[in-house]
Design a protein around this motif. Structure first.
Motif, PDB file in Angstrom:
ATOM      1  N   ILE A 197      61.724  13.566  35.021  1.00 44.33           N
ATOM      2  CA  ILE A 197      60.352  13.034  35.009  1.00 44.33           C
ATOM      3  C   ILE A 197      59.579  13.569  33.809  1.00 44.33           C
ATOM      4  CG2 ILE A 197      58.132  13.089  36.221  1.00 44.33           C
ATOM      5  CD1 ILE A 197      59.734  13.013  38.852  1.00 44.33           C
ATOM      6  N   TYR A 198      59.781  14.839  33.494  1.00 44.46           N
ATOM      7  CA  TYR A 198      59.092  15.430  32.343  1.00 44.46           C
ATOM      8  C   TYR A 198      59.548  14.776  31.038  1.00 44.46           C
ATOM      9  CZ  TYR A 198      57.532  18.853  28.914  1.00 44.46           C
ATOM     10  OH  TYR A 198      56.951  19.454  27.816  1.00 44.46           O
ATOM     11  N   LEU A 199      60.848  14.563  30.908  1.00 44.77           N
ATOM     12  CA  LEU A 199      61.379  13.903  29.710  1.00 44.77           C
ATOM     13  C   LEU A 199      60.858  12.473  29.607  1.00 44.77           C
ATOM     14  CD1 LEU A 199      65.083  15.162  29.735  1.00 44.77           C
ATOM     15  CD2 LEU A 199      63.224  15.908  28.228  1.00 44.77           C
ATOM     16  N   ARG A 200      60.748  11.799  30.754  1.00 44.53           N
ATOM     17  CA  ARG A 200      60.199  10.436  30.759  1.00 44.53           C
ATOM     18  C   ARG A 200      58.718  10.455  30.341  1.00 44.53           C
ATOM     19  NH1 ARG A 200      58.661   6.368  29.642  1.00 44.53           N
ATOM     20  NH2 ARG A 200      58.619   4.403  30.795  1.00 44.53           N
ATOM     21  N   TYR A 201      57.995  11.477  30.768  1.00 43.00           N
ATOM     22  CA  TYR A 201      56.585  11.617  30.372  1.00 43.00           C
ATOM     23  C   TYR A 201      56.464  11.830  28.864  1.00 43.00           C
ATOM     24  CZ  TYR A 201      51.967  13.699  29.821  1.00 43.00           C
ATOM     25  OH  TYR A 201      50.688  13.991  29.390  1.00 43.00           O
ATOM     26  N   LEU A 202      57.333  12.655  28.299  1.00 35.66           N
ATOM     27  CA  LEU A 202      57.325  12.873  26.850  1.00 35.66           C
ATOM     28  C   LEU A 202      57.621  11.566  26.112  1.00 35.66           C
ATOM     29  CD1 LEU A 202      59.177  16.303  26.454  1.00 35.66           C
ATOM     30  CD2 LEU A 202      56.717  15.855  26.397  1.00 35.66           C
ATOM     31  N   HIS A 203      58.553  10.793  26.642  1.00 37.56           N
ATOM     32  CA  HIS A 203      58.876   9.498  26.045  1.00 37.56           C
ATOM     33  C   HIS A 203      57.676   8.557  26.114  1.00 37.56           C
ATOM     34  CE1 HIS A 203      61.117   5.486  26.100  1.00 37.56           C
ATOM     35  NE2 HIS A 203      61.300   5.975  24.897  1.00 37.56           N
ATOM     36  N   HIS A 204      56.972   8.593  27.217  1.00 41.74           N
ATOM     37  CA  HIS A 204      55.754   7.800  27.407  1.00 41.74           C
ATOM     38  C   HIS A 204      54.725   8.119  26.326  1.00 41.74           C
ATOM     39  CE1 HIS A 204      52.303   6.106  29.687  1.00 41.74           C
ATOM     40  NE2 HIS A 204      51.687   7.204  29.310  1.00 41.74           N
ATOM     41  N   LYS A 205      54.522   9.395  26.062  1.00 38.65           N
ATOM     42  CA  LYS A 205      53.560   9.821  25.043  1.00 38.65           C
ATOM     43  C   LYS A 205      54.049   9.475  23.634  1.00 38.65           C
ATOM     44  CE  LYS A 205      50.255  11.569  27.479  1.00 38.65           C
ATOM     45  NZ  LYS A 205      48.887  10.953  27.423  1.00 38.65           N
ATOM     46  N   THR A 206      55.344   9.587  23.410  1.00 34.07           N
ATOM     47  CA  THR A 206      55.908   9.263  22.095  1.00 34.07           C
ATOM     48  C   THR A 206      55.679   7.801  21.744  1.00 34.07           C
ATOM     49  OG1 THR A 206      57.620  10.964  22.327  1.00 34.07           O
ATOM     50  CG2 THR A 206      58.020   9.213  20.720  1.00 34.07           C
ATOM     51  N   LEU A 207      55.845   6.920  22.717  1.00 35.28           N
ATOM     52  CA  LEU A 207      55.623   5.492  22.484  1.00 35.28           C
ATOM     53  C   LEU A 207      54.157   5.196  22.189  1.00 35.28           C
ATOM     54  CD1 LEU A 207      57.931   3.981  25.264  1.00 35.28           C
ATOM     55  CD2 LEU A 207      58.395   4.192  22.823  1.00 35.28           C
ATOM     56  N   GLN A 208      53.274   5.966  22.811  1.00 36.66           N
ATOM     57  CA  GLN A 208      51.844   5.804  22.530  1.00 36.66           C
ATOM     58  C   GLN A 208      51.523   6.207  21.095  1.00 36.66           C
ATOM     59  OE1 GLN A 208      49.278   8.275  24.936  1.00 36.66           O
ATOM     60  NE2 GLN A 208      47.524   6.934  24.634  1.00 36.66           N
ATOM     61  N   LYS A 209      52.115   7.303  20.651  1.00 38.68           N
ATOM     62  CA  LYS A 209      51.900   7.754  19.276  1.00 38.68           C
ATOM     63  C   LYS A 209      52.475   6.758  18.273  1.00 38.68           C
ATOM     64  CE  LYS A 209      51.790  12.710  20.322  1.00 38.68           C
ATOM     65  NZ  LYS A 209      52.468  14.021  20.119  1.00 38.68           N
ATOM     66  N   LYS A 210      53.612   6.169  18.617  1.00 38.53           N
ATOM     67  CA  LYS A 210      54.223   5.187  17.726  1.00 38.53           C
ATOM     68  C   LYS A 210      53.319   3.972  17.563  1.00 38.53           C
ATOM     69  CE  LYS A 210      58.644   4.516  17.713  1.00 38.53           C
ATOM     70  NZ  LYS A 210      60.056   4.111  18.038  1.00 38.53           N
ATOM     71  N   LEU A 211      52.685   3.541  18.643  1.00 36.13           N
ATOM     72  CA  LEU A 211      51.769   2.406  18.547  1.00 36.13           C
ATOM     73  C   LEU A 211      50.570   2.744  17.681  1.00 36.13           C
ATOM     74  CD1 LEU A 211      51.107  -0.496  19.704  1.00 36.13           C
ATOM     75  CD2 LEU A 211      49.607   0.707  21.294  1.00 36.13           C
ATOM     76  N   SER A 212      50.090   3.977  17.781  1.00 35.22           N
ATOM     77  CA  SER A 212      48.899   4.384  17.027  1.00 35.22           C
ATOM     78  C   SER A 212      49.126   4.359  15.514  1.00 35.22           C
ATOM     79  CB  SER A 212      48.453   5.781  17.462  1.00 35.22           C
ATOM     80  OG  SER A 212      49.431   6.756  17.131  1.00 35.22           O
ATOM     81  N   GLN A 213      50.380   4.287  15.089  1.00 34.93           N
ATOM     82  CA  GLN A 213      50.662   4.149  13.659  1.00 34.93           C
ATOM     83  C   GLN A 213      50.242   2.783  13.139  1.00 34.93           C
ATOM     84  OE1 GLN A 213      54.831   4.987  13.218  1.00 34.93           O
ATOM     85  NE2 GLN A 213      54.651   7.114  13.877  1.00 34.93           N
ATOM     86  N   HIS A 214      50.133   1.814  14.040  1.00 31.18           N
ATOM     87  CA  HIS A 214      49.743   0.456  13.660  1.00 31.18           C
ATOM     88  C   HIS A 214      48.311   0.132  14.075  1.00 31.18           C
ATOM     89  CE1 HIS A 214      53.882  -0.619  12.578  1.00 31.18           C
ATOM     90  NE2 HIS A 214      54.258   0.051  13.661  1.00 31.18           N
ATOM     91  N   VAL A 215      47.952   0.561  15.286  1.00 28.67           N
ATOM     92  CA  VAL A 215      46.628   0.230  15.799  1.00 28.67           C
ATOM     93  C   VAL A 215      46.218   1.259  16.863  1.00 28.67           C
ATOM     94  CG1 VAL A 215      47.622  -1.306  17.544  1.00 28.67           C
ATOM     95  CG2 VAL A 215      45.239  -1.579  16.870  1.00 28.67           C
ATOM     96  N   MET A 216      44.925   1.571  16.893  1.00 30.04           N
ATOM     97  CA  MET A 216      44.379   2.484  17.906  1.00 30.04           C
ATOM     98  C   MET A 216      43.689   1.631  18.964  1.00 30.04           C
ATOM     99  SD  MET A 216      45.131   5.581  16.839  1.00 30.04           S
ATOM    100  CE  MET A 216      43.982   6.622  17.754  1.00 30.04           C
ATOM    101  N   ILE A 217      44.384   1.390  20.061  1.00 30.64           N
ATOM    102  CA  ILE A 217      43.820   0.503  21.073  1.00 30.64           C
ATOM    103  C   ILE A 217      42.600   1.119  21.763  1.00 30.64           C
ATOM    104  CG2 ILE A 217      46.001  -0.681  21.474  1.00 30.64           C
ATOM    105  CD1 ILE A 217      46.368   0.973  23.984  1.00 30.64           C
ATOM    106  N   GLU A 218      42.465   2.446  21.668  1.00 31.90           N
ATOM    107  CA  GLU A 218      41.301   3.091  22.267  1.00 31.90           C
ATOM    108  C   GLU A 218      40.014   2.639  21.592  1.00 31.90           C
ATOM    109  OE1 GLU A 218      43.846   4.680  20.994  1.00 31.90           O
ATOM    110  OE2 GLU A 218      44.903   5.639  22.676  1.00 31.90           O
ATOM    111  N   ASN A 219      40.128   2.190  20.351  1.00 31.78           N
ATOM    112  CA  ASN A 219      38.944   1.762  19.599  1.00 31.78           C
ATOM    113  C   ASN A 219      38.722   0.250  19.664  1.00 31.78           C
ATOM    114  OD1 ASN A 219      38.697   4.454  18.765  1.00 31.78           O
ATOM    115  ND2 ASN A 219      39.959   4.113  16.946  1.00 31.78           N
ATOM    116  N   ILE A 220      39.528  -0.439  20.471  1.00 36.62           N
ATOM    117  CA  ILE A 220      39.413  -1.890  20.583  1.00 36.62           C
ATOM    118  C   ILE A 220      38.847  -2.245  21.953  1.00 36.62           C
ATOM    119  CG2 ILE A 220      40.654  -4.083  20.492  1.00 36.62           C
ATOM    120  CD1 ILE A 220      42.834  -2.696  18.904  1.00 36.62           C
ATOM    121  N   SER A 221      37.913  -3.150  21.971  1.00 34.81           N
ATOM    122  CA  SER A 221      37.374  -3.607  23.250  1.00 34.81           C
ATOM    123  C   SER A 221      38.456  -4.358  24.009  1.00 34.81           C
ATOM    124  CB  SER A 221      36.159  -4.517  23.027  1.00 34.81           C
ATOM    125  OG  SER A 221      36.528  -5.642  22.258  1.00 34.81           O
ATOM    126  N   CYS A 222      38.483  -4.191  25.309  1.00 34.73           N
ATOM    127  CA  CYS A 222      39.537  -4.786  26.122  1.00 34.73           C
ATOM    128  C   CYS A 222      39.011  -5.940  26.974  1.00 34.73           C
ATOM    129  CB  CYS A 222      40.187  -3.724  27.010  1.00 34.73           C
ATOM    130  SG  CYS A 222      39.110  -3.089  28.299  1.00 34.73           S
TER     131      CYS A 222
END
Length: 213
Positions: free
Chosen positions: A117-142
């Motif tokens: 579960i911990y390794l899966r959580y790290l993978h979850h965060k890694t994918l979020q960081k990878k997306l942030s290389q293209h776009v920061m969804i936190e700064n986009i209205s949803c």
């Protein structure tokens, strides 16, 4: 409430997110916004989801070649064949018993679960960081939408994958705790990480139906 047709696409080397194309508009969808989506994946089809609008240029950069539902079905069937093959031809593993107490076996399963579960959580965060290389969804209205597959076969594939790996995980734990055999814990260690990503199959690449909330 208007039902609209849209197209769902995978992102390049990022299984956590989906790209949704509705006419000329592109949206990003996070498949793992809640732990409930992992534990009870089928509620995804009925619950509102947050999507983030991106421009077409950014969308094209992030898109990946799609894996159609037939190929995904072949993968599931292949995994079943592999499991049957291993069980049939691994008599030595089936007979190999780990000489530990029930309490020790429970501890082994618990520690193994926490590590996975911990390794899966790290993978979850890694994918979020990878997306942030293209776009920061936190700064986009949803916007909030409900989205589900258009093809019946996609529902079947999602349910088959989820229940199949659930059975393998439960069976592995049961065999290990009851008989103490090595094949039980091995089955659990292999199948549990796969089980933790089966929820992603509820929305595969292909046509879908979207409703704006």
């Amino acid at each position: 409430m208007i039902l609209l047709s849209c197209e769902v696409e995978f992102l390049n080397k990022n299984i956590r997110y989906r790209m949704i194309k509705n006419q000329n508009d592109y949206y990003l969808l996070d498949m793992e916004t809640s732990i409930w989506s992992v534990l009870f994946p089928f509620i995804f089809w009925f619950m509102p989801q947050k999507v983030y609008k991106v421009d077409s240029k950014t969308a094209e950069k992030m898109k990946a070649p799609t894996l159609d539902s037939k190929k995904f079905m072949y993968i599931l069937l292949l995994s079943i064949v592999v499991q049957v093959f291993l069980v049939y031809f691994s008599k030595d593993l089936l007979n190999f018993v780990i000489s530990t107490s029930l309490l020790a076996n429970i501890l082994i399963v618990t520690v193994s679960s926490l590590i996975i579960i911990y390794l899966r959580y790290l993978h979850h965060k890694t994918l979020q960081k990878k997306l942030s290389q293209h776009v920061m969804i936190e700064n986009i209205s949803c916007e909030r939408v409900k989205i589900k597959p258009k093809l019946v076969q996609n529902y079947f594939i999602a349910m088959l994958g989820y229940f199949m790996f659930t059975v393998f995980v439960v069976l592995g734990v049961y065999i290990f705790l009851t008989y103490g055999t090595f094949i039980g814990i091995l089955c659990f260690i292999i199948m549990f990480p796969i089980f933790l990503i089966t929820h992603l199959a509820v929305l595969s690449a292909g046509p879908a139906i979207i409703t704006y909330c």
